[in-house]
Motif scaffolding. Sequence first.
Motif: not given
Length: 425
Positions: A264, A275, A282, A302, A309
Amino acid sequence: MDTNSFVLKGSVCYNTSPQEVRCVEGGYAVCVDGVSAGVFEQLPERFAALPLVDCGDQLIVPGMSDIHIHAPQYAFRGLGMDLELLDWLNTHTFPEEAHYADPSYAERAYDIFASDLRRSPTTRAVVFGTMHVEATELLMDKLEATGLATYVGKVNMDRNGGENLEEDTAQSAADTRRWLSDVADRYDRTAPIITPRFTPSVTDELMAQLADIAREQHLPVQSHLSENPSECGWVKELCPWSSCYGDAYDHFGLLGPRTVMAHCIYSDETETELLRATGTYVAHCPQSNAQLSSGIAPIRRYLDLGMNVGLGTDVAGGANLSMFRCMADAVAVSKLRWRLVDESLPALTTQEALWLATAGGGSFFGRVGSLAEGYEFDALVLDDSKIRTPRELGVWERLERYVYLAEEGGSLTRKYVSGRQIDLS
Ligand code: GUN
Ligand code: FE
Protein backbone atom coordinates in the motif's frame (compact mmCIF):
# COMPACT_ATOMS: atom_id res chain seq x y z
CA MET A 1 -4.80 -24.32 37.12
CA ASP A 2 -2.89 -26.26 34.44
CA THR A 3 0.76 -26.00 33.41
CA ASN A 4 -0.24 -23.22 31.04
CA SER A 5 -0.36 -20.94 34.08
CA PHE A 6 2.85 -19.37 35.38
CA VAL A 7 4.62 -16.12 36.18
CA LEU A 8 7.60 -14.59 34.35
CA LYS A 9 9.74 -12.22 36.39
CA GLY A 10 11.99 -9.74 34.62
CA SER A 11 12.12 -6.30 33.00
CA VAL A 12 8.76 -6.13 31.26
CA CYS A 13 7.97 -3.73 28.45
CA TYR A 14 4.87 -3.38 26.24
CA ASN A 15 2.82 -0.69 24.50
CA THR A 16 -0.25 0.80 26.16
CA SER A 17 -0.96 2.79 22.96
CA PRO A 18 0.88 3.20 19.63
CA GLN A 19 2.91 6.03 21.19
CA GLU A 20 3.29 4.86 24.78
CA VAL A 21 5.22 2.04 26.36
CA ARG A 22 4.91 0.74 29.91
CA CYS A 23 8.13 -0.61 31.44
CA VAL A 24 8.28 -2.44 34.77
CA GLU A 25 11.74 -3.31 36.05
CA GLY A 26 11.65 -6.50 38.12
CA GLY A 27 8.01 -6.92 37.11
CA TYR A 28 5.74 -9.97 37.09
CA ALA A 29 3.99 -11.00 33.84
CA VAL A 30 1.26 -13.45 34.79
CA CYS A 31 -0.14 -16.10 32.44
CA VAL A 32 -3.32 -17.95 33.45
CA ASP A 33 -4.55 -20.68 31.10
CA GLY A 34 -2.60 -19.16 28.20
CA VAL A 35 -4.00 -15.66 28.70
CA SER A 36 -2.30 -12.68 30.34
CA ALA A 37 -3.61 -11.77 33.78
CA GLY A 38 -1.58 -8.54 33.67
CA VAL A 39 1.86 -7.16 34.55
CA PHE A 40 2.53 -6.23 38.18
CA GLU A 41 5.21 -4.48 40.23
CA GLN A 42 4.46 -6.80 43.16
CA LEU A 43 3.06 -10.29 42.64
CA PRO A 44 -0.57 -10.30 43.83
CA GLU A 45 -1.29 -12.89 46.49
CA ARG A 46 -3.81 -14.71 44.25
CA PHE A 47 -0.98 -15.70 41.88
CA ALA A 48 1.56 -16.61 44.58
CA ALA A 49 1.04 -20.36 44.10
CA LEU A 50 1.83 -20.31 40.35
CA PRO A 51 5.22 -21.58 39.16
CA LEU A 52 7.59 -18.63 38.86
CA VAL A 53 10.22 -18.39 36.10
CA ASP A 54 12.85 -15.92 37.25
CA CYS A 55 14.35 -14.35 34.13
CA GLY A 56 16.65 -12.16 36.24
CA ASP A 57 17.30 -8.88 34.52
CA GLN A 58 16.25 -10.07 31.05
CA LEU A 59 13.73 -8.16 28.98
CA ILE A 60 10.19 -9.52 28.58
CA VAL A 61 8.17 -8.17 25.65
CA PRO A 62 5.06 -9.25 23.72
CA GLY A 63 5.47 -11.74 20.86
CA MET A 64 5.74 -10.35 17.35
CA SER A 65 3.53 -10.90 14.31
CA ASP A 66 5.06 -10.97 10.83
CA ILE A 67 1.93 -10.35 8.77
CA HIS A 68 3.50 -10.77 5.33
CA ILE A 69 6.10 -13.39 4.47
CA HIS A 70 6.66 -15.83 1.57
CA ALA A 71 7.85 -19.23 2.86
CA PRO A 72 9.12 -20.56 -0.52
CA GLN A 73 11.22 -17.46 -1.05
CA TYR A 74 13.27 -18.14 2.09
CA ALA A 75 15.52 -20.29 -0.12
CA PHE A 76 16.84 -17.36 -2.18
CA ARG A 77 17.09 -14.60 0.38
CA GLY A 78 19.75 -12.04 -0.45
CA LEU A 79 19.98 -13.03 -4.09
CA GLY A 80 18.99 -10.81 -7.02
CA MET A 81 18.31 -7.68 -5.01
CA ASP A 82 19.14 -5.50 -8.01
CA LEU A 83 15.80 -5.67 -9.82
CA GLU A 84 12.43 -3.96 -9.44
CA LEU A 85 9.33 -5.95 -8.57
CA LEU A 86 8.07 -7.25 -11.93
CA ASP A 87 11.53 -8.21 -13.27
CA TRP A 88 12.44 -9.68 -9.88
CA LEU A 89 9.31 -11.84 -9.91
CA ASN A 90 9.97 -13.16 -13.43
CA THR A 91 13.73 -13.60 -13.05
CA HIS A 92 14.11 -14.95 -9.51
CA THR A 93 10.82 -15.54 -7.73
CA PHE A 94 8.67 -17.47 -10.17
CA PRO A 95 11.47 -19.89 -11.19
CA GLU A 96 12.18 -20.57 -7.48
CA GLU A 97 8.52 -21.11 -6.65
CA ALA A 98 8.18 -23.54 -9.60
CA HIS A 99 10.54 -25.89 -7.70
CA TYR A 100 7.80 -26.52 -5.13
CA ALA A 101 6.01 -28.77 -7.61
CA ASP A 102 8.60 -31.28 -6.35
CA PRO A 103 7.59 -32.37 -2.81
CA SER A 104 11.13 -33.44 -1.94
CA TYR A 105 12.43 -29.92 -2.69
CA ALA A 106 9.54 -28.44 -0.71
CA GLU A 107 10.31 -30.79 2.19
CA ARG A 108 13.93 -29.65 2.40
CA ALA A 109 13.20 -25.96 1.87
CA TYR A 110 10.28 -25.78 4.32
CA ASP A 111 12.25 -27.68 6.97
CA ILE A 112 14.79 -24.87 6.94
CA PHE A 113 12.15 -22.15 6.86
CA ALA A 114 10.06 -23.59 9.70
CA SER A 115 13.00 -24.25 12.01
CA ASP A 116 14.47 -20.78 11.44
CA LEU A 117 11.08 -19.12 12.00
CA ARG A 118 10.63 -21.15 15.19
CA ARG A 119 13.88 -19.71 16.59
CA SER A 120 13.18 -16.13 15.42
CA PRO A 121 11.39 -13.39 17.39
CA THR A 122 8.21 -14.11 15.40
CA THR A 123 5.37 -15.74 17.36
CA ARG A 124 2.68 -15.44 14.68
CA ALA A 125 2.82 -15.06 10.92
CA VAL A 126 0.64 -14.61 7.84
CA VAL A 127 2.37 -16.71 5.22
CA PHE A 128 2.29 -17.19 1.43
CA GLY A 129 3.05 -20.70 0.16
CA THR A 130 3.08 -21.48 -3.56
CA MET A 131 0.28 -22.55 -5.92
CA HIS A 132 1.08 -26.23 -5.18
CA VAL A 133 -1.37 -28.01 -2.87
CA GLU A 134 0.96 -30.78 -1.70
CA ALA A 135 3.82 -28.40 -0.88
CA THR A 136 1.48 -26.01 0.92
CA GLU A 137 0.15 -28.83 3.10
CA LEU A 138 3.73 -29.85 3.90
CA LEU A 139 4.45 -26.27 4.91
CA MET A 140 1.38 -26.22 7.17
CA ASP A 141 2.39 -29.53 8.80
CA LYS A 142 5.84 -28.12 9.54
CA LEU A 143 4.55 -24.80 10.86
CA GLU A 144 2.06 -26.58 13.13
CA ALA A 145 4.94 -28.57 14.60
CA THR A 146 6.82 -25.36 15.54
CA GLY A 147 4.07 -24.29 17.98
CA LEU A 148 3.79 -20.88 16.30
CA ALA A 149 0.35 -19.59 15.27
CA THR A 150 0.07 -18.98 11.53
CA TYR A 151 -2.23 -18.37 8.61
CA VAL A 152 -0.93 -20.07 5.48
CA GLY A 153 -2.13 -19.60 1.90
CA LYS A 154 -2.03 -21.81 -1.16
CA VAL A 155 -1.30 -19.15 -3.79
CA ASN A 156 -3.68 -18.66 -6.73
CA MET A 157 -2.31 -17.49 -10.07
CA ASP A 158 -4.03 -18.13 -13.41
CA ARG A 159 -2.26 -15.55 -15.60
CA ASN A 160 1.20 -14.07 -16.24
CA GLY A 161 3.11 -16.71 -14.28
CA GLY A 162 4.98 -18.11 -17.28
CA GLU A 163 5.23 -21.71 -18.34
CA ASN A 164 5.86 -23.39 -14.99
CA LEU A 165 3.93 -21.29 -12.54
CA GLU A 166 0.44 -20.78 -13.89
CA GLU A 167 -2.84 -22.54 -13.19
CA ASP A 168 -5.92 -23.09 -15.27
CA THR A 169 -8.73 -20.96 -13.82
CA ALA A 170 -11.10 -23.82 -13.00
CA GLN A 171 -8.25 -25.98 -11.72
CA SER A 172 -7.03 -23.20 -9.43
CA ALA A 173 -10.46 -22.92 -7.78
CA ALA A 174 -10.82 -26.71 -7.60
CA ASP A 175 -7.34 -27.12 -6.08
CA THR A 176 -8.18 -24.46 -3.52
CA ARG A 177 -11.30 -26.34 -2.46
CA ARG A 178 -9.37 -29.62 -2.32
CA TRP A 179 -6.66 -28.02 -0.18
CA LEU A 180 -9.26 -26.51 2.18
CA SER A 181 -10.98 -29.83 2.65
CA ASP A 182 -7.63 -31.60 3.23
CA VAL A 183 -6.58 -29.19 5.99
CA ALA A 184 -9.98 -28.70 7.65
CA ASP A 185 -9.69 -29.66 11.37
CA ARG A 186 -6.13 -30.90 10.85
CA TYR A 187 -4.39 -28.29 13.01
CA ASP A 188 -4.65 -26.37 16.28
CA ARG A 189 -2.57 -23.31 15.40
CA THR A 190 -2.32 -23.34 11.61
CA ALA A 191 -5.21 -22.00 9.54
CA PRO A 192 -5.80 -21.48 5.82
CA ILE A 193 -6.05 -18.04 4.23
CA ILE A 194 -7.28 -17.33 0.69
CA THR A 195 -4.33 -16.00 -1.32
CA PRO A 196 -4.83 -14.48 -4.77
CA ARG A 197 -1.17 -13.53 -5.49
CA PHE A 198 -2.01 -10.05 -6.86
CA THR A 199 -4.27 -8.68 -9.57
CA PRO A 200 -1.77 -9.21 -12.43
CA SER A 201 -1.66 -12.95 -11.52
CA VAL A 202 -5.41 -13.51 -11.10
CA THR A 203 -8.20 -13.10 -13.67
CA ASP A 204 -11.45 -11.44 -12.66
CA GLU A 205 -13.17 -14.80 -13.04
CA LEU A 206 -10.85 -16.50 -10.55
CA MET A 207 -10.97 -13.50 -8.20
CA ALA A 208 -14.77 -13.86 -8.07
CA GLN A 209 -14.54 -17.59 -7.34
CA LEU A 210 -11.98 -17.05 -4.58
CA ALA A 211 -14.22 -14.42 -3.02
CA ASP A 212 -17.08 -16.95 -3.06
CA ILE A 213 -14.91 -19.53 -1.31
CA ALA A 214 -13.74 -17.01 1.31
CA ARG A 215 -17.34 -15.97 1.99
CA GLU A 216 -18.74 -19.51 2.09
CA GLN A 217 -16.03 -20.85 4.38
CA HIS A 218 -15.51 -17.68 6.48
CA LEU A 219 -11.84 -17.45 5.57
CA PRO A 220 -9.40 -14.55 5.78
CA VAL A 221 -7.67 -13.19 2.67
CA GLN A 222 -4.17 -11.93 1.82
CA SER A 223 -2.69 -10.31 -1.26
CA HIS A 224 -0.47 -7.46 -2.52
CA LEU A 225 -1.59 -3.89 -3.26
CA SER A 226 -0.01 -0.76 -4.80
CA GLU A 227 3.60 -1.85 -4.33
CA ASN A 228 5.30 -0.59 -7.49
CA PRO A 229 4.48 2.06 -10.14
CA SER A 230 4.72 -0.37 -13.10
CA GLU A 231 2.49 -2.86 -11.26
CA CYS A 232 -0.09 -0.12 -10.56
CA GLY A 233 -0.04 0.94 -14.24
CA TRP A 234 -0.51 -2.68 -15.32
CA VAL A 235 -3.55 -3.12 -13.04
CA LYS A 236 -5.15 -0.04 -14.64
CA GLU A 237 -4.84 -1.80 -18.01
CA LEU A 238 -6.03 -5.18 -16.69
CA CYS A 239 -9.01 -3.79 -14.76
CA PRO A 240 -10.07 -0.60 -16.59
CA TRP A 241 -13.40 -0.81 -14.77
CA SER A 242 -11.84 -0.32 -11.30
CA SER A 243 -11.81 3.06 -9.56
CA CYS A 244 -8.41 2.24 -8.06
CA TYR A 245 -6.20 -0.84 -7.63
CA GLY A 246 -7.87 -1.59 -4.28
CA ASP A 247 -11.24 -1.61 -6.03
CA ALA A 248 -9.98 -4.51 -8.18
CA TYR A 249 -10.20 -6.53 -4.91
CA ASP A 250 -13.07 -4.71 -3.20
CA HIS A 251 -15.32 -5.15 -6.24
CA PHE A 252 -15.34 -8.89 -5.45
CA GLY A 253 -15.75 -8.35 -1.69
CA LEU A 254 -12.16 -9.24 -0.86
CA LEU A 255 -11.33 -6.29 1.43
CA GLY A 256 -12.29 -6.15 5.11
CA PRO A 257 -10.96 -6.60 8.65
CA ARG A 258 -9.91 -10.19 7.90
CA THR A 259 -7.84 -9.17 4.86
CA VAL A 260 -4.14 -8.29 4.79
CA MET A 261 -2.87 -6.22 1.87
CA ALA A 262 0.91 -6.00 1.64
CA HIS A 263 2.65 -2.68 0.87
CA CYS A 264 0.00 0.00 0.00
CA ILE A 265 2.74 2.44 -0.99
CA TYR A 266 0.92 4.19 -3.84
CA SER A 267 -2.60 4.20 -2.41
CA ASP A 268 -4.35 7.43 -3.44
CA GLU A 269 -7.16 9.15 -1.50
CA THR A 270 -9.83 6.80 -2.89
CA GLU A 271 -7.84 3.66 -2.12
CA THR A 272 -6.80 4.86 1.34
CA GLU A 273 -10.42 5.60 2.19
CA LEU A 274 -11.42 2.14 0.91
CA LEU A 275 -8.79 0.48 3.11
CA ARG A 276 -9.81 2.57 6.12
CA ALA A 277 -13.56 2.12 5.70
CA THR A 278 -13.28 -1.65 5.23
CA GLY A 279 -10.82 -2.11 8.12
CA THR A 280 -8.37 -3.88 5.82
CA TYR A 281 -4.92 -4.54 7.32
CA VAL A 282 -1.89 -2.90 5.71
CA ALA A 283 1.29 -5.01 5.99
CA HIS A 284 4.17 -2.53 5.92
CA CYS A 285 7.32 -4.20 4.59
CA PRO A 286 10.04 -1.56 4.80
CA GLN A 287 13.08 -3.64 3.88
CA SER A 288 11.40 -5.17 0.85
CA ASN A 289 10.22 -1.75 -0.26
CA ALA A 290 13.82 -0.51 -0.17
CA GLN A 291 15.45 -3.60 -1.73
CA LEU A 292 13.00 -3.77 -4.67
CA SER A 293 13.17 0.04 -5.14
CA SER A 294 9.43 0.07 -4.55
CA GLY A 295 9.03 3.24 -2.49
CA ILE A 296 8.00 4.24 1.03
CA ALA A 297 4.49 3.71 2.38
CA PRO A 298 2.89 6.60 4.34
CA ILE A 299 2.51 4.63 7.57
CA ARG A 300 2.25 7.78 9.72
CA ARG A 301 -0.82 8.77 7.69
CA TYR A 302 -2.36 5.33 8.09
CA LEU A 303 -1.78 5.45 11.85
CA ASP A 304 -3.28 8.96 12.07
CA LEU A 305 -6.36 7.66 10.25
CA GLY A 306 -6.69 4.86 12.81
CA MET A 307 -6.20 2.16 10.18
CA ASN A 308 -5.15 -1.42 10.87
CA VAL A 309 -1.40 -1.63 10.23
CA GLY A 310 1.28 -4.20 11.05
CA LEU A 311 4.75 -5.14 9.86
CA GLY A 312 5.95 -7.79 7.41
CA THR A 313 9.38 -8.99 6.43
CA ASP A 314 8.13 -9.95 2.93
CA VAL A 315 10.95 -12.46 2.63
CA ALA A 316 12.56 -12.61 0.06
CA GLY A 317 11.80 -9.00 -0.93
CA GLY A 318 13.25 -8.40 2.52
CA ALA A 319 16.27 -10.57 3.28
CA ASN A 320 15.88 -10.87 7.06
CA LEU A 321 13.48 -12.89 9.16
CA SER A 322 14.03 -10.70 12.22
CA MET A 323 11.15 -8.52 13.32
CA PHE A 324 13.66 -6.38 15.23
CA ARG A 325 15.39 -5.57 11.96
CA CYS A 326 11.95 -4.93 10.45
CA MET A 327 11.13 -2.43 13.21
CA ALA A 328 14.43 -0.58 12.73
CA ASP A 329 13.84 -0.48 8.97
CA ALA A 330 10.31 0.90 9.47
CA VAL A 331 11.71 3.78 11.51
CA ALA A 332 14.57 4.40 9.05
CA VAL A 333 12.44 4.53 5.88
CA SER A 334 9.90 6.78 7.62
CA LYS A 335 12.73 9.26 8.24
CA LEU A 336 13.74 9.17 4.58
CA ARG A 337 10.11 9.69 3.58
CA TRP A 338 9.89 12.71 5.88
CA ARG A 339 13.10 14.18 4.49
CA LEU A 340 12.67 13.33 0.81
CA VAL A 341 8.94 12.99 0.14
CA ASP A 342 6.65 14.76 2.60
CA GLU A 343 7.74 16.83 5.60
CA SER A 344 4.16 17.00 6.83
CA LEU A 345 4.32 13.35 7.98
CA PRO A 346 6.67 12.94 10.97
CA ALA A 347 8.91 9.86 11.14
CA LEU A 348 7.85 6.86 13.20
CA THR A 349 9.27 6.48 16.69
CA THR A 350 10.76 3.25 18.02
CA GLN A 351 7.78 3.02 20.39
CA GLU A 352 5.45 3.09 17.38
CA ALA A 353 7.55 0.49 15.59
CA LEU A 354 7.23 -1.79 18.65
CA TRP A 355 3.48 -1.25 18.60
CA LEU A 356 3.29 -2.13 14.88
CA ALA A 357 5.32 -5.32 15.40
CA THR A 358 3.25 -6.45 18.41
CA ALA A 359 -0.29 -5.09 18.90
CA GLY A 360 -0.66 -3.58 15.40
CA GLY A 361 -0.21 -6.82 13.44
CA GLY A 362 -1.17 -9.04 16.38
CA SER A 363 -4.78 -7.87 16.35
CA PHE A 364 -5.25 -9.72 13.03
CA PHE A 365 -5.11 -12.87 15.20
CA GLY A 366 -7.53 -11.64 17.87
CA ARG A 367 -6.52 -10.27 21.30
CA VAL A 368 -2.83 -10.61 20.55
CA GLY A 369 0.26 -8.41 20.81
CA SER A 370 0.23 -7.06 24.37
CA LEU A 371 0.99 -8.28 27.87
CA ALA A 372 -2.01 -6.37 29.26
CA GLU A 373 -4.73 -8.39 30.95
CA GLY A 374 -6.92 -10.40 28.59
CA TYR A 375 -4.43 -10.84 25.73
CA GLU A 376 -3.20 -14.25 24.59
CA PHE A 377 0.08 -14.76 26.43
CA ASP A 378 2.59 -14.40 23.56
CA ALA A 379 5.95 -13.31 24.96
CA LEU A 380 9.66 -13.10 24.22
CA VAL A 381 12.43 -13.16 26.83
CA LEU A 382 15.55 -11.32 25.61
CA ASP A 383 19.06 -11.41 27.02
CA ASP A 384 20.92 -8.20 26.12
CA SER A 385 23.83 -8.70 28.54
CA LYS A 386 26.31 -9.42 25.73
CA ILE A 387 25.50 -6.19 23.87
CA ARG A 388 28.14 -4.44 25.93
CA THR A 389 28.18 -0.84 27.13
CA PRO A 390 29.64 0.91 30.18
CA ARG A 391 26.46 2.97 30.49
CA GLU A 392 23.63 2.44 32.96
CA LEU A 393 20.49 2.02 30.86
CA GLY A 394 16.80 2.07 31.72
CA VAL A 395 14.49 -0.73 30.57
CA TRP A 396 13.19 1.17 27.54
CA GLU A 397 16.73 2.17 26.46
CA ARG A 398 17.80 -1.46 26.67
CA LEU A 399 14.90 -2.54 24.48
CA GLU A 400 15.49 0.32 22.04
CA ARG A 401 19.09 -0.79 21.69
CA TYR A 402 18.02 -4.41 21.30
CA VAL A 403 15.90 -3.41 18.30
CA TYR A 404 18.98 -2.04 16.55
CA LEU A 405 21.65 -4.39 17.89
CA ALA A 406 19.85 -7.73 18.29
CA GLU A 407 22.28 -9.36 15.88
CA GLU A 408 25.28 -8.18 17.91
CA GLY A 409 25.05 -10.50 20.88
CA GLY A 410 21.35 -10.30 21.66
CA SER A 411 19.79 -13.63 22.53
CA LEU A 412 16.18 -14.84 22.52
CA THR A 413 16.11 -17.14 25.55
CA ARG A 414 12.40 -18.00 25.81
CA LYS A 415 9.37 -17.65 23.59
CA TYR A 416 5.70 -18.34 24.34
CA VAL A 417 2.60 -18.53 22.15
CA SER A 418 -0.71 -18.54 24.08
CA GLY A 419 1.31 -19.53 27.14
CA ARG A 420 2.96 -22.52 25.48
CA GLN A 421 6.74 -22.43 25.45
CA ILE A 422 8.38 -22.80 22.04
CA ASP A 423 11.47 -24.99 21.64
CA LEU A 424 14.33 -22.68 20.63
CA SER A 425 17.00 -25.36 20.26
N1 GUN B 1 3.62 -9.16 -5.81
C1 GUN B 1 3.21 -10.33 -6.34
N2 GUN B 1 3.96 -11.36 -5.91
C2 GUN B 1 4.87 -10.82 -5.08
C3 GUN B 1 5.92 -11.39 -4.30
O1 GUN B 1 6.18 -12.59 -4.30
N3 GUN B 1 6.64 -10.51 -3.54
C4 GUN B 1 6.36 -9.17 -3.53
N4 GUN B 1 7.10 -8.38 -2.77
N5 GUN B 1 5.39 -8.61 -4.25
C5 GUN B 1 4.65 -9.44 -5.01
FE1 FE C 1 5.03 -10.17 -0.76
